[in-house]
Design an enzyme around this catalytic site. Structure first.
Site, PDB file in Angstrom:
ATOM      1  N   LEU A 272       0.834  -1.196   0.000  1.00  0.00           N
ATOM      2  CA  LEU A 272       0.000   0.000   0.000  1.00  0.00           C
ATOM      3  C   LEU A 272       0.872   1.251   0.000  1.00  0.00           C
ATOM      4  CD1 LEU A 272      -2.468  -1.466   2.612  1.00  0.00           C
ATOM      5  CD2 LEU A 272      -2.965  -1.108   0.194  1.00  0.00           C
TER       6      LEU A 272
ATOM      7  N   LYS B 138       6.883  11.155  -1.666  1.00  0.00           N
ATOM      8  CA  LYS B 138       6.454  10.503  -0.435  1.00  0.00           C
ATOM      9  C   LYS B 138       7.646   9.936   0.331  1.00  0.00           C
ATOM     10  CE  LYS B 138       5.561   6.324   0.058  1.00  0.00           C
ATOM     11  NZ  LYS B 138       5.127   4.906   0.028  1.00  0.00           N
TER      12      LYS B 138
ATOM     13  N   LYS C 284      15.132   1.305   3.229  1.00  0.00           N
ATOM     14  CA  LYS C 284      14.424   1.848   2.063  1.00  0.00           C
ATOM     15  C   LYS C 284      14.433   3.367   2.081  1.00  0.00           C
ATOM     16  CE  LYS C 284      11.960   2.035  -1.660  1.00  0.00           C
ATOM     17  NZ  LYS C 284      10.622   1.475  -1.833  1.00  0.00           N
TER      18      LYS C 284
END
Length: 298
Positions: A65, A246, A171
């Site tokens: 998601l 993001k 990440k």
């Protein structure tokens, strides 16, 4: 073979779910986009009408998601699948989200006797389609051992980064570097043009010199240099500018939390914010080259 539930059949999740089908697993998927669900069904997947139905009888649950809030909504609370899950369920979250939410999920999973890994991915849509992603995995070694048969169906390389949350940490740091690298490569191409040096010659030199990096050699932002790169295909993602923004915002959140000053990271985050504000967020993040060119070559 396992019965797997997959939440999030987007640009990355859909090809990952299909690769699990190709590996021989029975996979049920859930997504709010009916077109994505149809493609998944045509590939041999099954669908359900709710998250609660999805978890019933499953050995493994994947989530892919966009935000931490979405992952919490799917996993936690009265409507989340954690309360419906059988003890021993394996949950692999491949979303790229904030560290705090990930740690909360690990704690909640432990209370429900759920085995959880945070396993964000790198490699973009093409990597997801080819099953050649790199996974950065945080969690117990024993849980990773349980997950390897499923991770191998969607990835080429699995890096166990350490305990819970470290996959997300890796990440965030990786994509901070990627965003900065893409801007640096774009600026080098713009400067070369101003100086009278052709893009193809700069490309040749850098890829055999100390400036070589992935953003140059595999993802050059100038159209025509690499046939497979988004820049040569109208900046079709790939990895959208919105998603890069993001992840850069996550890096700045992490930097603030740890009181680390990331001068370049903060500047690049602002540049991507301005790019998205111009309406180019759905294009590949390498389109930042066009904005830098416009600002300097007008």
């Amino acid at each position: 073979m396992a019965h797997i539930g997959f939440v999030g059949l987007g640009h990355m999740g859909l090809p990952m779910a299909i690769n699990l089908l190709k590996a021989g697993h029975t996979v049920s998927g859930f997504d709010l986009n009916p077109e994505a669900v149809k493609i998944f069904l045509d590939a041999g997947g099954q669908s359900v009408t709710s998250i609660q139905d999805l978890v019933v009888g499953k050995h493994v649950m994947f989530t892919m998601l966009q935000t931490g809030e979405q992952v919490k909504q799917v996993c936690l609370g009265d409507q989340g699948f954690y309360l419906q899950a059988s003890p021993g369920l394996l949950h692999i979250d491949c979303s790229s989200i904030d560290v705090e939410t990930t740690l909360d999920l690990h704690k909640a999973a432990q209370k429900q006797a759920i085995n959880m890994l945070d396993a964000p991915v790198s490699g973009g849509v093409k990597g997801a389609q080819a099953g050649s992603l790199t996974l950065m995995v945080g969690g117990d070694t024993s849980t990773l051992a349980l997950a390897r048969p499923y991770l191998s169906a969607v990835s080429q390389k699995v890096v166990h980064t350490g305990e819970a949350g470290t996959g997300q940490m890796a990440k965030i740091c990786n994509n901070l570097l990627l965003g900065i690298s893409m801007v640096a490569v774009s600026e080098a191409f713009v400067l070369a043009k101003k100086l009278g040096l052709s893009a193809d010659k700069l490309f040749e030199v850098v890829n055999s010199s100390s400036g070589q990096c992935w953003a140059m050699s595999q993802y050059a932002p100038v159209p025509g240099l690499l046939p497979h790169a988004p820049a040569s295909n109208h900046y079709e993602p790939g990895f959208t500018a919105t998603m890069m923004l993001k992840d850069l915002n996550l890096s700045q959140q992490a930097a603030q939390m740890t009181q680390v000053e990331t001068v370049l990271g903060a500047q690049v985050t602002q540049m991507y914010q301005e790019l998205v504000n111009t309406g180019q967020g759905a294009l590949d993040f390498s389109v930042i080259f066009q904005q830098i060119s416009k600002d300097n070559l007008a």
